[in-house]
Scaffold this motif. Structure first.
Motif, PDB file in Angstrom:
ATOM      1  N   LEU A  75     -64.804  25.271 -18.520  1.00 49.98           N
ATOM      2  CA  LEU A  75     -65.267  24.232 -17.761  1.00 49.98           C
ATOM      3  C   LEU A  75     -66.006  23.187 -18.773  1.00 49.98           C
ATOM      4  CD1 LEU A  75     -66.682  23.203 -15.018  1.00 49.98           C
ATOM      5  CD2 LEU A  75     -68.650  24.722 -15.419  1.00 49.98           C
ATOM      6  N   GLN A  76     -66.683  23.613 -19.888  1.00 48.74           N
ATOM      7  CA  GLN A  76     -67.118  22.871 -20.730  1.00 48.74           C
ATOM      8  C   GLN A  76     -66.175  21.971 -21.592  1.00 48.74           C
ATOM      9  OE1 GLN A  76     -69.311  25.262 -23.353  1.00 48.74           O
ATOM     10  NE2 GLN A  76     -71.195  25.505 -21.945  1.00 48.74           N
ATOM     11  N   THR A  77     -65.121  22.403 -21.706  1.00 43.21           N
ATOM     12  CA  THR A  77     -63.896  21.676 -22.275  1.00 43.21           C
ATOM     13  C   THR A  77     -63.267  20.671 -21.661  1.00 43.21           C
ATOM     14  OG1 THR A  77     -63.034  23.502 -23.579  1.00 43.21           O
ATOM     15  CG2 THR A  77     -61.566  21.679 -23.596  1.00 43.21           C
ATOM     16  N   ALA A  78     -63.213  21.030 -20.056  1.00 43.60           N
ATOM     17  CA  ALA A  78     -62.951  19.860 -19.206  1.00 43.60           C
ATOM     18  C   ALA A  78     -64.058  18.615 -18.928  1.00 43.60           C
ATOM     19  CB  ALA A  78     -62.552  20.695 -17.922  1.00 43.60           C
ATOM     20  N   GLU A  79     -65.163  19.274 -19.198  1.00 46.03           N
ATOM     21  CA  GLU A  79     -66.369  18.100 -18.985  1.00 46.03           C
ATOM     22  C   GLU A  79     -66.249  17.274 -20.107  1.00 46.03           C
ATOM     23  OE1 GLU A  79     -69.766  21.101 -16.749  1.00 46.03           O
ATOM     24  OE2 GLU A  79     -69.779  21.039 -18.769  1.00 46.03           O
ATOM     25  N   ALA A  80     -65.996  18.070 -21.247  1.00 48.07           N
ATOM     26  CA  ALA A  80     -66.124  17.002 -22.474  1.00 48.07           C
ATOM     27  C   ALA A  80     -64.728  15.968 -22.431  1.00 48.07           C
ATOM     28  CB  ALA A  80     -65.743  17.834 -23.840  1.00 48.07           C
ATOM     29  N   MET A  81     -63.735  16.475 -21.795  1.00 53.77           N
ATOM     30  CA  MET A  81     -62.537  15.561 -21.708  1.00 53.77           C
ATOM     31  C   MET A  81     -62.778  14.440 -20.571  1.00 53.77           C
ATOM     32  SD  MET A  81     -58.611  16.341 -21.103  1.00 53.77           S
ATOM     33  CE  MET A  81     -58.505  16.863 -22.969  1.00 53.77           C
ATOM     34  N   GLN A  82     -63.494  14.793 -19.344  1.00 51.71           N
ATOM     35  CA  GLN A  82     -63.860  13.860 -18.450  1.00 51.71           C
ATOM     36  C   GLN A  82     -64.765  12.804 -19.112  1.00 51.71           C
ATOM     37  OE1 GLN A  82     -66.520  15.503 -15.441  1.00 51.71           O
ATOM     38  NE2 GLN A  82     -66.004  13.890 -14.075  1.00 51.71           N
ATOM     39  N   TYR A  83     -65.857  13.247 -19.996  1.00 45.07           N
ATOM     40  CA  TYR A  83     -66.641  12.307 -20.644  1.00 45.07           C
ATOM     41  C   TYR A  83     -66.005  11.379 -21.311  1.00 45.07           C
ATOM     42  CZ  TYR A  83     -70.308  10.260 -23.355  1.00 45.07           C
ATOM     43  OH  TYR A  83     -71.294   9.287 -24.024  1.00 45.07           O
ATOM     44  N   ILE A  84     -65.231  11.826 -22.484  1.00 40.33           N
ATOM     45  CA  ILE A  84     -64.508  10.762 -23.465  1.00 40.33           C
ATOM     46  C   ILE A  84     -63.693   9.859 -22.741  1.00 40.33           C
ATOM     47  CG2 ILE A  84     -64.839  12.659 -25.340  1.00 40.33           C
ATOM     48  CD1 ILE A  84     -61.668  13.015 -25.090  1.00 40.33           C
ATOM     49  N   HIS A  85     -62.995  10.385 -21.636  1.00 36.52           N
ATOM     50  CA  HIS A  85     -62.047   9.574 -20.893  1.00 36.52           C
ATOM     51  C   HIS A  85     -63.006   8.301 -20.119  1.00 36.52           C
ATOM     52  CE1 HIS A  85     -58.675  12.465 -20.444  1.00 36.52           C
ATOM     53  NE2 HIS A  85     -58.635  12.206 -21.805  1.00 36.52           N
ATOM     54  N   SER A  86     -64.286   8.683 -19.699  1.00 33.44           N
ATOM     55  CA  SER A  86     -65.038   7.707 -19.182  1.00 33.44           C
ATOM     56  C   SER A  86     -65.499   6.796 -20.035  1.00 33.44           C
ATOM     57  CB  SER A  86     -65.948   8.513 -18.529  1.00 33.44           C
ATOM     58  OG  SER A  86     -67.053   8.806 -19.345  1.00 33.44           O
ATOM     59  N   ARG A  87     -65.309   6.939 -21.384  1.00 32.11           N
ATOM     60  CA  ARG A  87     -65.793   6.088 -22.403  1.00 32.11           C
ATOM     61  C   ARG A  87     -64.557   5.438 -23.322  1.00 32.11           C
ATOM     62  NH1 ARG A  87     -70.258   4.267 -21.719  1.00 32.11           N
ATOM     63  NH2 ARG A  87     -70.779   3.895 -24.178  1.00 32.11           N
ATOM     64  N   GLY A  88     -63.364   5.549 -22.506  1.00 30.43           N
ATOM     65  CA  GLY A  88     -62.349   4.872 -23.170  1.00 30.43           C
ATOM     66  C   GLY A  88     -61.485   5.460 -24.377  1.00 30.43           C
ATOM     67  N   VAL A  89     -61.854   6.591 -24.631  1.00 30.40           N
ATOM     68  CA  VAL A  89     -61.291   7.648 -25.537  1.00 30.40           C
ATOM     69  C   VAL A  89     -60.313   8.545 -25.240  1.00 30.40           C
ATOM     70  CG1 VAL A  89     -61.819   9.364 -27.431  1.00 30.40           C
ATOM     71  CG2 VAL A  89     -63.524   7.399 -26.808  1.00 30.40           C
ATOM     72  N   CYS A  90     -59.337   8.609 -25.956  1.00 25.89           N
ATOM     73  CA  CYS A  90     -58.201   9.747 -25.634  1.00 25.89           C
ATOM     74  C   CYS A  90     -58.038  10.436 -26.863  1.00 25.89           C
ATOM     75  CB  CYS A  90     -56.905   9.175 -25.409  1.00 25.89           C
ATOM     76  SG  CYS A  90     -56.437   8.630 -23.458  1.00 25.89           S
ATOM     77  N   GLN A  91     -58.397  12.011 -26.797  1.00 24.23           N
ATOM     78  CA  GLN A  91     -58.600  12.469 -28.149  1.00 24.23           C
ATOM     79  C   GLN A  91     -57.269  12.907 -28.893  1.00 24.23           C
ATOM     80  OE1 GLN A  91     -57.830  15.539 -29.325  1.00 24.23           O
ATOM     81  NE2 GLN A  91     -59.423  15.642 -30.968  1.00 24.23           N
ATOM     82  N   VAL A  92     -56.184  12.866 -27.943  1.00 24.39           N
ATOM     83  CA  VAL A  92     -54.793  12.956 -28.459  1.00 24.39           C
ATOM     84  C   VAL A  92     -54.174  14.330 -28.957  1.00 24.39           C
ATOM     85  CG1 VAL A  92     -53.084  11.940 -29.837  1.00 24.39           C
ATOM     86  CG2 VAL A  92     -54.551  10.346 -29.160  1.00 24.39           C
ATOM     87  N   ASP A  93     -55.041  14.650 -29.844  1.00 20.21           N
ATOM     88  CA  ASP A  93     -54.598  16.150 -30.507  1.00 20.21           C
ATOM     89  C   ASP A  93     -55.557  17.160 -30.074  1.00 20.21           C
ATOM     90  OD1 ASP A  93     -53.341  17.937 -32.134  1.00 20.21           O
ATOM     91  OD2 ASP A  93     -54.361  17.611 -33.832  1.00 20.21           O
ATOM     92  N   VAL A  94     -55.308  17.613 -28.620  1.00 23.39           N
ATOM     93  CA  VAL A  94     -55.972  18.536 -27.863  1.00 23.39           C
ATOM     94  C   VAL A  94     -55.584  19.616 -28.145  1.00 23.39           C
ATOM     95  CG1 VAL A  94     -56.670  19.164 -25.555  1.00 23.39           C
ATOM     96  CG2 VAL A  94     -56.121  16.658 -25.963  1.00 23.39           C
ATOM     97  N   GLY A  95     -56.523  20.598 -28.683  1.00 23.51           N
ATOM     98  CA  GLY A  95     -56.203  22.185 -28.765  1.00 23.51           C
ATOM     99  C   GLY A  95     -57.239  22.747 -29.103  1.00 23.51           C
ATOM    100  N   THR A  96     -56.934  24.122 -29.173  1.00 23.96           N
ATOM    101  CA  THR A  96     -58.125  24.957 -29.361  1.00 23.96           C
ATOM    102  C   THR A  96     -58.909  25.051 -30.693  1.00 23.96           C
ATOM    103  OG1 THR A  96     -56.815  27.009 -29.985  1.00 23.96           O
ATOM    104  CG2 THR A  96     -57.519  26.775 -27.636  1.00 23.96           C
ATOM    105  N   TYR A  97     -58.001  24.285 -31.725  1.00 29.65           N
ATOM    106  CA  TYR A  97     -58.487  24.206 -33.309  1.00 29.65           C
ATOM    107  C   TYR A  97     -59.413  23.070 -33.166  1.00 29.65           C
ATOM    108  CZ  TYR A  97     -54.112  21.277 -32.208  1.00 29.65           C
ATOM    109  OH  TYR A  97     -53.355  20.641 -31.841  1.00 29.65           O
TER     110      TYR A  97
END
Length: 277
Positions: free
Chosen positions: A107-129
């Motif tokens: 849940l927290q990881t999905a929340e983080a992704m939801q937030y960065i997308h709302s700010r115009g950011v794609c993390q790109v290298d998404v992984g547990t590392y």
């Protein structure tokens, strides 16, 4: 630079580690200093992008705090370990993470992704590392050195385990991010990357025809499949689905004795779920 953080003038003797985009020194129990490689323009460019992204994201419970800046460095909140390290500890004990941890981290990881997308950011290298845990075991999505800001070209390539051949790696999108999130959630629950025993060419061939590891026995199996099959319109929908699973399971429910792991996804694919989708 923030007055709250004291940066030693001499970093020699301090513990440090080296990543793709720069070196990180552990300057206190609360802060790290991330510096670009000397005379390495790509490293400096990545650090500039990362600074812009941290300044754009600001303060958020799922993002490491930016504590200060220097012309060639970032001072960031120090965290405990990566999620992958924690998962490998579970695997070494031949167990899967407890259900409460799976649900909280997912849940927290999905929340983080939801937030960065709302700010115009794609993390790109998404992984547990690139998911870090704080002292309370809560998630912080980190490492934006190769990320995309407002559609800018990414400065890093994602893992083949988190890449669909029909989704561009040079023009990241919500769909490519959510596909990678599905792979992250699969690893979060099983401790293994999807098709961990396959090489990049084999992964591309399997993913290219929408063949993925079986997920029917996973608590987050439906969410993982929907990420892989590009059935979500945004990370907020992933958050909502995980919340529904958490509510169904119940916050007070503890997981049973963890099953023996084995190696998921070896020689078995979920062709049935591909057909359903």
């Amino acid at each position: 630079m923030s007055d709250e953080v004291s940066v030693p003038t001499n970093l020699s003797g301090l513990p440090w580690t080296c990543g793709l985009s720069g070196a990180v020194w552990f300057i206190s129990d609360k802060a790290v200093l991330k510096r670009a490689f000397t005379d390495d323009e790509p490293s400096k460019q990545q650090l500039r992008v990362e600074r812009q992204i941290y300044e754009r994201l600001g303060s958020h419970p799922r993002i490491p705090a930016l504590l200060g800046t220097q012309p060639d460095a970032l001072i960031l909140q120090r965290l405990q370990c990566s999620l992958r390290e924690r998962l490998l500890e579970h695997r070494a004990r031949n167990e899967r993470p407890p259900t409460p941890d799976v649900l909280r981290w997912a849940l927290q990881t999905a929340e983080a992704m939801q937030y960065i997308h709302s700010r115009g950011v794609c993390q790109v290298d998404v992984g547990t590392y690139n998911v870090l845990l704080d002292a309370d075991g809560n998630v912080k999505l980190s490492d934006f050195a190769g990320s995309s800001l407002d559609g800018s070209p990414p400065l890093i390539c994602p893992s083949a385990h988190a890449t669909h051949p029909r989704l561009s790696t040079t023009q990241p999108s919500v769909q490519s991010e959510l596909f990678a999130l599905g792979s992250l959630l699969y690893e979060l629950e099983t401790t293994y990357q999807p098709f961990h025993d396959k090489n990049d060419a084999e992964l591309e061939a399997l993913f290219g025809v929408d063949v993925f590891p079986a997920t029917d026995d996973l608590l987050l199996g439906e969410v993982v499949r929907k990420c892989w099959m590009r059935q979500y319109g945004g990370a907020g929908e992933v958050v909502a689905d995980i919340q529904r699973i958490r509510d169904r399971v119940g916050d007070a429910v503890l997981s049973p004795a963890p099953p023996e792991l084995g190696e998921p996804g070896t020689g078995s694919v979920d062709t049935e779920s591909s057909a359903r989708c």
